[in-house]
Design a protein around this motif. Structure first.
Motif, PDB file in Angstrom:
ATOM      1  N   GLU A  11       3.017   9.010  -1.780  1.00 36.09           N
ATOM      2  CA  GLU A  11       1.922   8.624  -0.905  1.00 36.09           C
ATOM      3  C   GLU A  11       0.562   9.058  -1.453  1.00 36.09           C
ATOM      4  O   GLU A  11      -0.464   8.581  -1.010  1.00 36.09           O
ATOM      5  CB  GLU A  11       2.121   9.152   0.517  1.00 36.09           C
ATOM      6  N   GLN A  12       0.546   9.943  -2.436  1.00 36.98           N
ATOM      7  CA  GLN A  12      -0.698  10.405  -3.024  1.00 36.98           C
ATOM      8  C   GLN A  12      -0.922   9.839  -4.426  1.00 36.98           C
ATOM      9  O   GLN A  12      -1.906  10.151  -5.058  1.00 36.98           O
ATOM     10  CB  GLN A  12      -0.704  11.941  -3.097  1.00 36.98           C
ATOM     11  N   ALA A  48      -8.858   6.390  -3.690  1.00 33.30           N
ATOM     12  CA  ALA A  48      -7.931   6.483  -4.817  1.00 33.30           C
ATOM     13  C   ALA A  48      -6.471   6.480  -4.366  1.00 33.30           C
ATOM     14  O   ALA A  48      -5.585   6.398  -5.197  1.00 33.30           O
ATOM     15  CB  ALA A  48      -8.221   7.740  -5.625  1.00 33.30           C
ATOM     16  N   THR A  49      -6.215   6.580  -3.057  1.00 34.80           N
ATOM     17  CA  THR A  49      -4.828   6.573  -2.565  1.00 34.80           C
ATOM     18  C   THR A  49      -4.630   5.391  -1.624  1.00 34.80           C
ATOM     19  O   THR A  49      -5.570   4.914  -0.974  1.00 34.80           O
ATOM     20  CB  THR A  49      -4.481   7.872  -1.823  1.00 34.80           C
ATOM     21  N   GLU A  50      -3.397   4.959  -1.532  1.00 30.98           N
ATOM     22  CA  GLU A  50      -3.058   3.851  -0.630  1.00 30.98           C
ATOM     23  C   GLU A  50      -3.335   4.234   0.818  1.00 30.98           C
ATOM     24  O   GLU A  50      -3.809   3.425   1.611  1.00 30.98           O
ATOM     25  CB  GLU A  50      -1.591   3.459  -0.821  1.00 30.98           C
ATOM     26  N   GLU A  51      -3.063   5.492   1.169  1.00 27.72           N
ATOM     27  CA  GLU A  51      -3.309   5.957   2.538  1.00 27.72           C
ATOM     28  C   GLU A  51      -4.787   5.812   2.906  1.00 27.72           C
ATOM     29  O   GLU A  51      -5.122   5.328   3.991  1.00 27.72           O
ATOM     30  CB  GLU A  51      -2.890   7.418   2.692  1.00 27.72           C
ATOM     31  N   PHE A  55      -6.575   3.278   5.697  1.00 34.45           N
ATOM     32  CA  PHE A  55      -7.457   3.853   6.718  1.00 34.45           C
ATOM     33  C   PHE A  55      -8.798   3.117   6.744  1.00 34.45           C
ATOM     34  O   PHE A  55      -9.285   2.717   7.801  1.00 34.45           O
ATOM     35  CB  PHE A  55      -7.654   5.343   6.433  1.00 34.45           C
ATOM     36  N   LEU A  56      -9.395   2.929   5.569  1.00 38.60           N
ATOM     37  CA  LEU A  56     -10.703   2.275   5.479  1.00 38.60           C
ATOM     38  C   LEU A  56     -10.620   0.803   5.886  1.00 38.60           C
ATOM     39  O   LEU A  56     -11.533   0.279   6.534  1.00 38.60           O
ATOM     40  CB  LEU A  56     -11.272   2.418   4.069  1.00 38.60           C
TER      41      LEU A  56
END
Length: 66
Positions: A11-12, A48-51, A55-56
Motif C-alpha cells: 500500500e506504500q 507518490a502512493t496509491e492511497e 484520497f485526493l
C-alpha cells in the motif's frame, strides 16, 4: 556486506509521483485515514502512493496537473 534492502509494503509502494493542485489552500497538512500525512506547499501536493491518489481524487479541492 550490507543488509539487503526490503521492498516497501504494497500500500506504500511508489506508483509514480503525480502532482495535484489544491484549489482552496496554498499550505496545509492532509491526514489520511491510515495516519499518513501529506503537505500542500505553494498550492501543490505530490502524490507518490496509491492511497494518497485515491484520497485526493475523492475531494473536490484537488485536481491532478498534467
Amino acid at each position: 556486506m550490507g543488509k539487503p534492502k526490503t521492498a516497501p509494503p504494497a500500500e506504500q509502494a511508489e506508483v509514480g509521483v503525480l502532482i495535484y493542485r489544491d484549489k482552496r489552500f496554498r499550505s496545509r497538512v492532509l491526514v489520511l485515514p491510515s495516519g499518513q500525512t501529506a503537505s500542500v506547499e505553494r498550492g501543490q501536493v505530490e502524490a507518490a502512493t496509491e492511497e494518497l491518489r485515491e484520497f485526493l481524487d475523492q475531494h473536490a479541492d484537488f485536481e491532478p496537473l498534467e
